[in-house]
Design a protein around this motif. Structure first.
Motif, PDB file in Angstrom:
ATOM      1  N   ALA A   1      -6.710  -5.643 -40.423  1.00 20.01           N
ATOM      2  CA  ALA A   1      -6.897  -4.425 -39.702  1.00 20.01           C
ATOM      3  C   ALA A   1      -5.636  -3.632 -39.718  1.00 20.01           C
ATOM      4  O   ALA A   1      -4.550  -4.115 -39.570  1.00 20.01           O
TER       5      ALA A   1
ATOM      6  N   LEU B   1      -0.978 -11.332 -28.673  1.00 25.42           N
ATOM      7  CA  LEU B   1      -1.126 -10.077 -28.102  1.00 25.42           C
ATOM      8  C   LEU B   1      -0.715 -10.126 -26.706  1.00 25.42           C
ATOM      9  O   LEU B   1       0.505 -10.411 -26.213  1.00 25.42           O
TER      10      LEU B   1
ATOM     11  N   TRP C   1      -4.726 -18.748 -34.163  1.00 31.29           N
ATOM     12  CA  TRP C   1      -5.198 -17.802 -33.620  1.00 31.29           C
ATOM     13  C   TRP C   1      -6.287 -18.197 -32.375  1.00 31.29           C
ATOM     14  O   TRP C   1      -7.305 -19.075 -32.808  1.00 31.29           O
TER      15      TRP C   1
ATOM     16  N   SER D   1     -15.780  -5.387 -37.999  1.00 29.62           N
ATOM     17  CA  SER D   1     -16.785  -4.697 -37.172  1.00 29.62           C
ATOM     18  C   SER D   1     -15.977  -3.693 -36.225  1.00 29.62           C
ATOM     19  O   SER D   1     -14.660  -4.062 -35.781  1.00 29.62           O
TER      20      SER D   1
ATOM     21  N   TRP E   1     -10.675 -17.088 -42.292  1.00 31.06           N
ATOM     22  CA  TRP E   1     -10.174 -17.804 -41.208  1.00 31.06           C
ATOM     23  C   TRP E   1     -11.008 -19.295 -41.058  1.00 31.06           C
ATOM     24  O   TRP E   1     -12.087 -19.261 -41.790  1.00 31.06           O
TER      25      TRP E   1
ATOM     26  N   THR F   1     -15.379 -12.893 -41.287  1.00 34.47           N
ATOM     27  CA  THR F   1     -14.185 -13.555 -42.081  1.00 34.47           C
ATOM     28  C   THR F   1     -13.995 -14.984 -41.644  1.00 34.47           C
ATOM     29  O   THR F   1     -12.869 -15.493 -41.573  1.00 34.47           O
TER      30      THR F   1
ATOM     31  N   PHE G   1      -9.182  -9.897 -44.459  1.00 32.60           N
ATOM     32  CA  PHE G   1      -9.174  -8.509 -43.763  1.00 32.60           C
ATOM     33  C   PHE G   1      -7.893  -8.347 -43.041  1.00 32.60           C
ATOM     34  O   PHE G   1      -7.780  -9.186 -42.220  1.00 32.60           O
TER      35      PHE G   1
ATOM     36  N   TYR H   1     -11.263  -5.976 -27.335  1.00 37.87           N
ATOM     37  CA  TYR H   1      -9.896  -6.504 -27.236  1.00 37.87           C
ATOM     38  C   TYR H   1      -9.728  -7.657 -26.336  1.00 37.87           C
ATOM     39  O   TYR H   1     -10.285  -7.713 -25.062  1.00 37.87           O
ATOM     40  N   PRO H   2      -8.977  -8.621 -26.816  1.00 44.49           N
ATOM     41  CA  PRO H   2      -8.388  -8.877 -28.042  1.00 44.49           C
ATOM     42  C   PRO H   2      -9.334  -9.587 -29.046  1.00 44.49           C
ATOM     43  O   PRO H   2      -8.674 -10.430 -29.849  1.00 44.49           O
ATOM     44  N   ARG H   3     -10.340  -8.933 -29.616  1.00 44.19           N
ATOM     45  CA  ARG H   3     -11.376  -9.473 -30.371  1.00 44.19           C
ATOM     46  C   ARG H   3     -11.364  -8.584 -31.659  1.00 44.19           C
ATOM     47  O   ARG H   3     -11.650  -9.210 -32.726  1.00 44.19           O
ATOM     48  N   LEU H   4     -11.169  -7.324 -31.564  1.00 47.16           N
ATOM     49  CA  LEU H   4     -11.341  -6.440 -32.709  1.00 47.16           C
ATOM     50  C   LEU H   4     -10.362  -7.023 -33.500  1.00 47.16           C
ATOM     51  O   LEU H   4      -9.195  -6.946 -33.469  1.00 47.16           O
ATOM     52  N   GLY H   5     -10.895  -6.618 -34.845  1.00 52.10           N
ATOM     53  CA  GLY H   5      -9.824  -6.949 -35.983  1.00 52.10           C
ATOM     54  C   GLY H   5      -9.986  -8.233 -36.590  1.00 52.10           C
ATOM     55  O   GLY H   5      -9.521  -8.466 -37.438  1.00 52.10           O
ATOM     56  N   LEU H   6     -10.813  -9.306 -36.071  1.00 49.08           N
ATOM     57  CA  LEU H   6     -11.090 -10.289 -36.777  1.00 49.08           C
ATOM     58  C   LEU H   6     -11.818 -10.033 -38.051  1.00 49.08           C
ATOM     59  O   LEU H   6     -11.724 -10.823 -38.933  1.00 49.08           O
TER      60      LEU H   6
ATOM     61  N   TRP I   1      -2.900  -3.669 -32.266  1.00 48.99           N
ATOM     62  CA  TRP I   1      -3.626  -4.166 -31.129  1.00 48.99           C
ATOM     63  C   TRP I   1      -4.703  -4.875 -32.060  1.00 48.99           C
ATOM     64  O   TRP I   1      -5.407  -5.640 -30.956  1.00 48.99           O
ATOM     65  N   HIS I   2      -4.945  -4.676 -33.035  1.00 51.81           N
ATOM     66  CA  HIS I   2      -6.040  -5.425 -33.597  1.00 51.81           C
ATOM     67  C   HIS I   2      -5.574  -7.183 -33.789  1.00 51.81           C
ATOM     68  O   HIS I   2      -4.258  -7.354 -33.827  1.00 51.81           O
ATOM     69  N   VAL I   3      -6.532  -7.930 -33.889  1.00 50.24           N
ATOM     70  CA  VAL I   3      -6.196  -9.311 -34.609  1.00 50.24           C
ATOM     71  C   VAL I   3      -5.408  -9.222 -35.796  1.00 50.24           C
ATOM     72  O   VAL I   3      -5.700  -8.341 -36.867  1.00 50.24           O
TER      73      VAL I   3
END
Lengths: 230, 603
Positions: free
Chosen positions: A189, A25, A206, B313, A164, A220, A187, B305-310, A193-195
């Protein structure tokens, strides 16, 4: 749920050319992404990620209590989910388990070799993405042996998707501490902008920036162990 | 009062609408012969092409010349018609003056199509092209550098500063504004507001959709000034602001945001913010280090950010994973408040899940405010304030919102009372430039914090200069999501100095009369003027953008000088010279110098 043995697979020592990609990112991942030659020593590796059953057994036998238990095993492992990979474990929790079983976490380079092998496969099962061979964009975690057809060259299963996996070590660039995660997860997302989730290629890691243990644990995020072999 | 002198009712007409004199030749077509001080124009006002065939210029029939003057306005309008093939066109040119020094030029057109099948119609405006070619023509935000026009002004909102043409002395000026509504409408100013800044303007041909009724095609505002281009800006500013409801900016409960000069971006995952041994945030240390910059006015905490989406949550749950849940934030907020520092958390609109709504996020925010006493919400990737959040301010009147993007449209500007002025793009070899931000001068009550996250080295120097030149605060962001890009000791000192004067001269810097890009006495110098309507003081920010040192007269000052001093930048030995009762500012400016001068006038 029928339990099974998480047998160990032997990996013979080899030298291979490590090259990894990542999506940072913004920001950067301060590690040498190759290509560079790395030496893999003789190893044994868990066929599957460590399961809830295995981790529960570890807790029962050792009484392990993390110093900071925030979100530790938040999913509350029980018999119904024994065959799912254990998650909500920090790297410290993973290391504690690995030590107890006489192993350790794989390094980033080892993990890639276990997944890609001497033929440098893009995915554990081959060079073409096949979402039916892994838990990609699923709704939930699945049993670690649910995708046996997606095994890697050496017989390791569930290396891409589902959860992961922690690799060894905390990287420190002088201003930040981070760990490298592998394999992707179920998962996926919705926003760029998400992982970037879902199943990930063998040559993808990552950067998880380290904070307190509550932030270092996730629904996860699990692990598998390796064992030094002669 | 309109004065006209018809030589022939349908042949030639001179008009005077207040300060705007214009001469039109009206005979088979409408020619603009003169416009105030611009003589010998002799251009058609328009030309029409129908399906690639140009309507001959001598084919128009002048139907009517209408004029009216009363206490409210002055109007001159000319109706014309045209048969072309089997189609019939009608049109009207009008000049309407309702306000002194502002005249509306309106061009309307209709068509009655053969068998009611519309054809492709393209318009050109030769008189505009002629004006555009004039050596004294300035596109919006342009100045003359002695050889050519160069751009030194930027804006990023749906208001368009006028293009300006001046006489050779620079006193008599006309400004041309093409107000462009958003979303864009057919047949309405046709994107001229943007096209006029383009070098290819001469080739501009625009398409219109004509109906049986006269439709507005062009609504050009012509601003007139005999006091230089600064007056044009002021007229435009006044006229533009009249449409806005800016009451929210003057609510006493929200005044703190106007003094939010330095906002610290606290990226949670790094040595700057987090003690990995103690596993806690280093808020005391951050506040202490902030003093090197002159002290932070607010802190924006950033850990999603940049943690959201792991995992699944959402952005609110991530606060619960911090040590001791919300208590971590509450503790940090309390420490910040004890140091008179406000505290922001961010909102990530891109993280809204399918089972969430803005209303549900507003409720989460409300709970969070109650639990932690935070002062503001930073709207990541946004440039507007959702109504759901607007309601929060009714319950927590001093709670503020600050967006990553500067608001661009009217309602956004009226409701969102603070934002970043963000520049830079790491992908495109971005170089920080020192120019005037017109938004900042159009809405001085809206605080902007300048930031260019990836700028390093000399670009960081330029960033500070740009902030000083525009009299605006900054975002102190050194940890860019895991990239440590700190300011140097020298840069910190410059920011400290900037903050000091922004605070000390707040009422002048953020005064209602401030004007960007005033005329200077050097082709390689640009200058902004900061002032308010009650004080006799002004501040001038001056920048030498040339490649040589400049020594001597910099500015002609508006009246007798009582006191003067340099308040920012390297000492440039400023002096005031009085000659024939005119006061001049003199200085020795090195290349790239940005200085700020405070002058007290007698009158």
């Amino acid at each position: 749920m029928k339990s099974f043995v998480n047998k160990k697979i032997f990996i013979e020592s080899n030298e291979y050319t490590y090259r990894v990609e990542h999506l940072t990112l913004e920001g950067t991942c301060s590690t040498d992404h190759g290509p560079r030659n790395v030496k893999i020593k003789n190893l044994l590796v868990d066929k599957y990620p460590v399961t809830n059953q295995q981790y529960s057994f570890f807790l029962k036998k050792t009484g392990y209590q993390p110093k900071d238990s925030q979100r530790f095993l938040e999913h509350k492992p029980n018999k119904k989910i024994f065959n799912l990979p254990v998650v909500f474990v920090s790297q410290n929790d993973a290391i504690a388990y690995a030590k107890w079983v006489g192993g350790r976490l794989p390094t980033d380079e080892e993990w890639q070799y276990i997944a890609a092998g001497p033929k440098y496969l893009d995915w554990p099962w081959g060079n073409k993405f096949n979402p039916s061979l892994c838990n990609h964009d699923g709704n939930k975690l699945e049993s670690v042996n649910a995708y046996r057809k997606g095994e890697s060259w050496c017989g390791c299963v569930d290396m891409s998707g589902n959860c992961w996996e922690w690799t060894a070590g905390i990287h420190d660039d002088g201003n930040h501490q981070f760990a490298l995660l592998r394999g992707g997860s179920y998962f996926y997302a919705h926003d760029h902008w998400h992982v970037g989730g879902g199943a990930r290629k063998n040559n993808y890691h990552w950067k998880l920036q380290i904070l307190n243990e509550g932030m270092n644990r996730a629904a996860t995020l699990g692990f598998r162990c390796v064992y030094d072999a002669k | 009062m309109m004065q006209n002198k018809f030589k022939d009712k349908k042949k030639f007409t001179d008009f005077s609408l207040g300060s705007l004199n214009l001469s039109l030749a009206v005979d088979k077509n409408i020619f603009l012969k003169e416009l105030s001080f611009i003589k010998n124009i002799n251009n058609e006002l328009f030309s029409i092409r129908v399906e690639n065939k140009l309507i001959p210029r001598n084919k128009y029939k002048i139907e009517k010349v209408f004029e009216k003057t009363d206490v409210n306005f002055t109007i001159i309008s000319i109706d014309f018609s045209q048969n072309f093939g089997n189609d019939f066109f009608k049109g009207r040119i009008s000049f309407v003056q309702k306000k002194k020094n502002i005249t509306d030029f309106i061009f309307q057109l209709s068509a009655r199509w053969h068998k009611d099948i519309p054809k492709k119609v393209l318009l050109k405006f030769p008189f505009l092209i002629n004006i555009h070619k004039n050596k004294n023509f300035l596109k919006p935000g342009d100045i003359f550098d002695g050889k050519k026009r160069i751009n030194k002004g930027v804006w990023n909102l749906h208001e368009y500063p006028p293009s300006i043409i001046s006489d050779n002395l620079g006193n008599q000026c006309l400004g041309f504004e093409f107000y462009d509504q958003f979303p864009w409408q057919a047949n309405y100013n046709l994107g001229i507001s943007e096209a006029i800044s383009n070098e290819n303007f001469e080739k501009l041909e625009t398409e219109v959709q004509l109906t049986r009724e006269l439709t507005d095609i062009i609504l050009m505002k012509i601003y007139t000034s005999s006091q230089g281009r600064e007056k044009i800006f002021s007229l435009w500013k006044e006229n533009t602001r009249e449409r806005y409801d800016l009451r929210k900016y003057h609510d006493s409960k929200n005044r703190w945001i106007k003094k939010n000069y330095l906002q610290h971006f606290m990226f949670a995952y790094g040595e700057e913010a987090f003690d990995y041994k103690k596993m806690e945030f280093k808020i005391i240390q951050i506040i202490k280090e902030g003093k090197e910059f002159g002290g932070y006015d607010s802190i924006l905490f950033w850990h999603q950010y940049p943690r959201l989406g792991l995992d699944e949550s959402n952005q609110w749950q991530l606060y619960k994973y911090l040590p001791k849940n919300y208590e971590t934030i509450k503790k940090i907020v309390d420490i910040c408040h004890s140091h008179n520092i406000k505290f922001f958390i961010p909102f990530k609109p891109w993280d809204i899940r399918s089972n969430e709504s803005l209303d549900s996020h507003a409720k989460s925010l409300e709970r969070f405010i109650k639990a932690t006493s935070i002062d503001g919400f930073f709207l990541d990737t946004m440039s507007s304030l959702p109504d759901s959040f607007l309601k929060i301010q009714k319950k927590f009147p001093s709670f503020e919102f600050c967006s990553e993007g500067t608001p661009r449209e009217q309602r956004q500007i009226e409701t969102l009372t603070s934002s970043w002025d963000q520049i830079g793009d790491i992908r495109r070899n971005f170089k920080v430039e020192i120019n005037s931000n017109f938004f900042r001068f159009l809405f001085p009550e809206h605080p902007l914090n300048l930031v260019s996250r990836w700028s390093v080295g000399s670009d960081k120097d330029l960033l500070i200069k740009r902030a000083a030149f525009n009299g605006m605060g900054m975002v102190i962001w050194q940890d860019i999501f895991g990239c440590w890009l700190p300011f140097s000791i020298e840069q910190k000192k410059k920011i400290k100095s900037l903050k000091y004067i922004l605070k000390k001269y707040h009422k002048i810097f953020f005064g209602d009369n401030s004007i960007p890009l005033i005329q200077t006495l050097s082709k390689k110098i640009i200058c902004n003027e900061f002032s308010n309507s009650v004080s006799k003081q002004k501040i001038y920010s001056i920048y030498n953008f040339g490649s040589n040192k400049i020594k001597g007269r910099i500015l002609k000052l508006p009246s007798a000088v009582k006191e003067f001093k340099q308040i920012y930048g390297k000492d440039v030995n400023i002096k005031i010279e009085k000659k024939q009762n005119i006061f001049y500012l003199l200085a020795n400016l090195d290349v790239d110098d940005v200085i700020l001068i405070n002058i007290k006038f007698d009158i």
